[in-house]
Design a protein around this motif. Sequence first.
Motif, PDB file in Angstrom:
ATOM      1  N   ASN A  25      -5.146  -2.041 -13.865  1.00  0.00           N
ATOM      2  CA  ASN A  25      -4.734  -0.714 -14.307  1.00  0.00           C
ATOM      3  C   ASN A  25      -4.888   0.343 -13.224  1.00  0.00           C
ATOM      4  OD1 ASN A  25      -4.112  -1.574 -16.960  1.00  0.00           O
ATOM      5  ND2 ASN A  25      -6.280  -1.439 -17.540  1.00  0.00           N
ATOM      6  N   ASN A  26      -5.883   0.184 -12.368  1.00  0.00           N
ATOM      7  CA  ASN A  26      -6.108   1.152 -11.305  1.00  0.00           C
ATOM      8  C   ASN A  26      -6.816   0.480 -10.132  1.00  0.00           C
ATOM      9  OD1 ASN A  26      -9.069   1.272 -11.865  1.00  0.00           O
ATOM     10  ND2 ASN A  26      -8.367   2.201 -13.781  1.00  0.00           N
ATOM     11  N   ALA A  27      -6.918   1.237  -9.038  1.00  0.00           N
ATOM     12  CA  ALA A  27      -7.429   0.672  -7.792  1.00  0.00           C
ATOM     13  C   ALA A  27      -8.901   0.287  -7.875  1.00  0.00           C
ATOM     14  CB  ALA A  27      -7.226   1.670  -6.647  1.00  0.00           C
ATOM     15  N   ILE A  28      -9.705   1.009  -8.650  1.00  0.00           N
ATOM     16  CA  ILE A  28     -11.138   0.724  -8.661  1.00  0.00           C
ATOM     17  C   ILE A  28     -11.467  -0.576  -9.397  1.00  0.00           C
ATOM     18  CG2 ILE A  28     -11.757   3.149  -8.442  1.00  0.00           C
ATOM     19  CD1 ILE A  28     -12.450   3.171 -11.385  1.00  0.00           C
ATOM     20  N   GLU A  29     -10.491  -1.138 -10.120  1.00  0.00           N
ATOM     21  CA  GLU A  29     -10.690  -2.431 -10.781  1.00  0.00           C
ATOM     22  C   GLU A  29     -10.240  -3.601  -9.904  1.00  0.00           C
ATOM     23  OE1 GLU A  29      -8.606  -2.303 -14.457  1.00  0.00           O
ATOM     24  OE2 GLU A  29      -9.857  -0.739 -15.327  1.00  0.00           O
ATOM     25  N   TYR A  30      -9.670  -3.299  -8.756  1.00  0.00           N
ATOM     26  CA  TYR A  30      -9.083  -4.291  -7.855  1.00  0.00           C
ATOM     27  C   TYR A  30     -10.056  -5.426  -7.544  1.00  0.00           C
ATOM     28  CZ  TYR A  30      -6.777  -5.994  -3.556  1.00  0.00           C
ATOM     29  OH  TYR A  30      -6.174  -6.755  -2.580  1.00  0.00           O
ATOM     30  N   ALA A 128      -9.034 -10.914   6.151  1.00  0.00           N
ATOM     31  CA  ALA A 128      -9.945 -11.136   5.020  1.00  0.00           C
ATOM     32  C   ALA A 128     -10.519  -9.820   4.519  1.00  0.00           C
ATOM     33  CB  ALA A 128     -11.068 -12.086   5.440  1.00  0.00           C
ATOM     34  N   ALA A 129     -10.956  -8.974   5.439  1.00  0.00           N
ATOM     35  CA  ALA A 129     -11.555  -7.696   5.045  1.00  0.00           C
ATOM     36  C   ALA A 129     -10.529  -6.788   4.371  1.00  0.00           C
ATOM     37  CB  ALA A 129     -12.153  -7.005   6.270  1.00  0.00           C
ATOM     38  N   LEU A 130      -9.315  -6.735   4.916  1.00  0.00           N
ATOM     39  CA  LEU A 130      -8.268  -5.887   4.349  1.00  0.00           C
ATOM     40  C   LEU A 130      -7.775  -6.413   3.006  1.00  0.00           C
ATOM     41  CD1 LEU A 130      -6.092  -5.015   7.483  1.00  0.00           C
ATOM     42  CD2 LEU A 130      -7.438  -3.418   6.107  1.00  0.00           C
ATOM     43  N   SER A 131      -7.756  -7.720   2.836  1.00  0.00           N
ATOM     44  CA  SER A 131      -7.310  -8.313   1.572  1.00  0.00           C
ATOM     45  C   SER A 131      -8.310  -8.035   0.456  1.00  0.00           C
ATOM     46  CB  SER A 131      -7.121  -9.820   1.736  1.00  0.00           C
ATOM     47  OG  SER A 131      -6.140 -10.111   2.703  1.00  0.00           O
ATOM     48  N   LEU A 132      -9.585  -8.180   0.770  1.00  0.00           N
ATOM     49  CA  LEU A 132     -10.625  -7.985  -0.238  1.00  0.00           C
ATOM     50  C   LEU A 132     -10.858  -6.510  -0.545  1.00  0.00           C
ATOM     51  CD1 LEU A 132     -13.129 -10.644   1.120  1.00  0.00           C
ATOM     52  CD2 LEU A 132     -11.937 -10.767  -1.082  1.00  0.00           C
ATOM     53  N   LEU A 133     -10.722  -5.653   0.468  1.00  0.00           N
ATOM     54  CA  LEU A 133     -10.975  -4.226   0.277  1.00  0.00           C
ATOM     55  C   LEU A 133      -9.956  -3.407   1.077  1.00  0.00           C
ATOM     56  CD1 LEU A 133     -12.917  -2.263  -1.142  1.00  0.00           C
ATOM     57  CD2 LEU A 133     -14.339  -2.293   0.916  1.00  0.00           C
ATOM     58  N   PRO A 134      -8.731  -3.273   0.558  1.00  0.00           N
ATOM     59  CA  PRO A 134      -7.683  -2.513   1.255  1.00  0.00           C
ATOM     60  C   PRO A 134      -8.047  -1.033   1.364  1.00  0.00           C
ATOM     61  CG  PRO A 134      -6.787  -3.834  -0.552  1.00  0.00           C
ATOM     62  CD  PRO A 134      -8.266  -3.835  -0.712  1.00  0.00           C
ATOM     63  N   ALA A 140     -10.162   4.857  -3.080  1.00  0.00           N
ATOM     64  CA  ALA A 140     -10.309   5.145  -4.514  1.00  0.00           C
ATOM     65  C   ALA A 140     -11.767   5.055  -4.958  1.00  0.00           C
ATOM     66  CB  ALA A 140      -9.453   4.182  -5.332  1.00  0.00           C
ATOM     67  N   VAL A 141     -12.461   3.989  -4.558  1.00  0.00           N
ATOM     68  CA  VAL A 141     -13.848   3.832  -5.006  1.00  0.00           C
ATOM     69  C   VAL A 141     -14.756   4.891  -4.386  1.00  0.00           C
ATOM     70  CG1 VAL A 141     -13.654   1.373  -5.548  1.00  0.00           C
ATOM     71  CG2 VAL A 141     -14.310   2.062  -3.232  1.00  0.00           C
ATOM     72  N   MET A 142     -14.445   5.309  -3.153  1.00  0.00           N
ATOM     73  CA  MET A 142     -15.251   6.345  -2.520  1.00  0.00           C
ATOM     74  C   MET A 142     -14.971   7.708  -3.153  1.00  0.00           C
ATOM     75  SD  MET A 142     -17.143   4.693  -0.449  1.00  0.00           S
ATOM     76  CE  MET A 142     -17.866   5.835   0.703  1.00  0.00           C
ATOM     77  N   MET A 143     -13.715   7.984  -3.460  1.00  0.00           N
ATOM     78  CA  MET A 143     -13.367   9.245  -4.117  1.00  0.00           C
ATOM     79  C   MET A 143     -14.004   9.331  -5.499  1.00  0.00           C
ATOM     80  SD  MET A 143     -11.247  11.252  -2.282  1.00  0.00           S
ATOM     81  CE  MET A 143     -10.074  12.096  -3.322  1.00  0.00           C
ATOM     82  N   GLU A 144     -14.144   8.188  -6.144  1.00  0.00           N
ATOM     83  CA  GLU A 144     -14.751   8.151  -7.481  1.00  0.00           C
ATOM     84  C   GLU A 144     -16.281   8.135  -7.418  1.00  0.00           C
ATOM     85  OE1 GLU A 144     -13.487   8.074 -10.636  1.00  0.00           O
ATOM     86  OE2 GLU A 144     -11.489   8.513  -9.850  1.00  0.00           O
ATOM     87  N   TYR A 150     -21.638  -1.288  -6.988  1.00  0.00           N
ATOM     88  CA  TYR A 150     -20.390  -1.400  -7.745  1.00  0.00           C
ATOM     89  C   TYR A 150     -19.318  -2.090  -6.897  1.00  0.00           C
ATOM     90  CZ  TYR A 150     -16.142  -0.148 -10.272  1.00  0.00           C
ATOM     91  OH  TYR A 150     -14.949  -0.217 -10.946  1.00  0.00           O
ATOM     92  N   ILE A 151     -19.158  -1.640  -5.657  1.00  0.00           N
ATOM     93  CA  ILE A 151     -18.127  -2.205  -4.773  1.00  0.00           C
ATOM     94  C   ILE A 151     -18.410  -3.671  -4.492  1.00  0.00           C
ATOM     95  CG2 ILE A 151     -17.021  -1.998  -2.515  1.00  0.00           C
ATOM     96  CD1 ILE A 151     -17.843   1.000  -2.587  1.00  0.00           C
ATOM     97  N   HIS A 152     -19.678  -3.986  -4.278  1.00  0.00           N
ATOM     98  CA  HIS A 152     -20.079  -5.370  -4.023  1.00  0.00           C
ATOM     99  C   HIS A 152     -19.740  -6.266  -5.216  1.00  0.00           C
ATOM    100  CE1 HIS A 152     -22.494  -8.783  -2.770  1.00  0.00           C
ATOM    101  NE2 HIS A 152     -23.215  -8.704  -3.871  1.00  0.00           N
TER     102      HIS A 152
END
Length: 292
Positions: A25-30, A128-134, A140-144, A150-152
């Motif tokens: 639904n949104n980027a933070i659920e990625y 790998a880094a870009l795929s897991l955390l674009p 989005a997670v930093m803005m939120e 949480y990110i981990h």
Amino acid sequence: MEKVNYKDADMLAHQLEVFVRNHFNNAIEYNAVPFILAEIQKLPDDFFQFPLSNGILGTTIVDSAVTVTINSNIDNDSRRYFTYAHELCHVLLDTEYLRSNPGIDVQDDNGLPNASNYSRERRANRFAALSLLPDSVLNAVMMEGKTTKYIHEHQKVSYETLKYRIVDFAQSRFLLPRSLSMKLAEAFTGTDQNARTRASVSGLWNETEDAAISELSRERIIKKNKDLALGIVDPLILVDRERKKEIKERNRQYNREPKNVYDMDPEIGIHMLAEYIDDFDISDIEDADFEN
């Protein structure tokens, strides 16, 4: 050392990101892990999990077939997920090279690339880094204001990968120097940092600007973002800078000479004195000068 095109990996990582984003639904659920695992099991001719020796995390071998092997002894989930994505990059971009250069795709237990094929290994790590955390997800997670925990847990990345991504983002989007970007990343991911510091780093995302969306000049953007970052990693730098500005302004207003420094506000007087200390030789002072 061989030069490889990193843009190919960036493009593939972005394509994967777009596909994964359609499932949330949104980027933070990625969470790209299920999709990376599905691809690495499907694309090679053979895929194994096997207890590899010598601390090797994973390897891709290309001869008559493409075989990917992941070390089944990896006891860290985020490291295993990163290895899946790393080997997926080799399958997508390096099969022809690996066919004529067998046995070079090796990662050790620190995720470090084989020195004989450094560029391709670094490219696989970047994918790998870009795929897991674009970028869009990190932003989005930093803005939120999401925490490192949480990110981990939600994006399935290690704290080291998160640190790498913050450094990369701060350099490319916020135009910060690498040294300052590293300090910023350490302030957010370091285990000895408090919640207030991490919240300040997240808040930085709401205040910084990049050249693509701002009307400010590039030079002003760089200065503004650098000041914001410095205010987090070393607040005293900015405090001292503001006090020096105040001192100079008082000098302009009252046309005071350095000898009048002691007539000024004692809170900033010491900073005033510091501005002139470079022209002063302490060897000229005699003991009698300190007597009442």
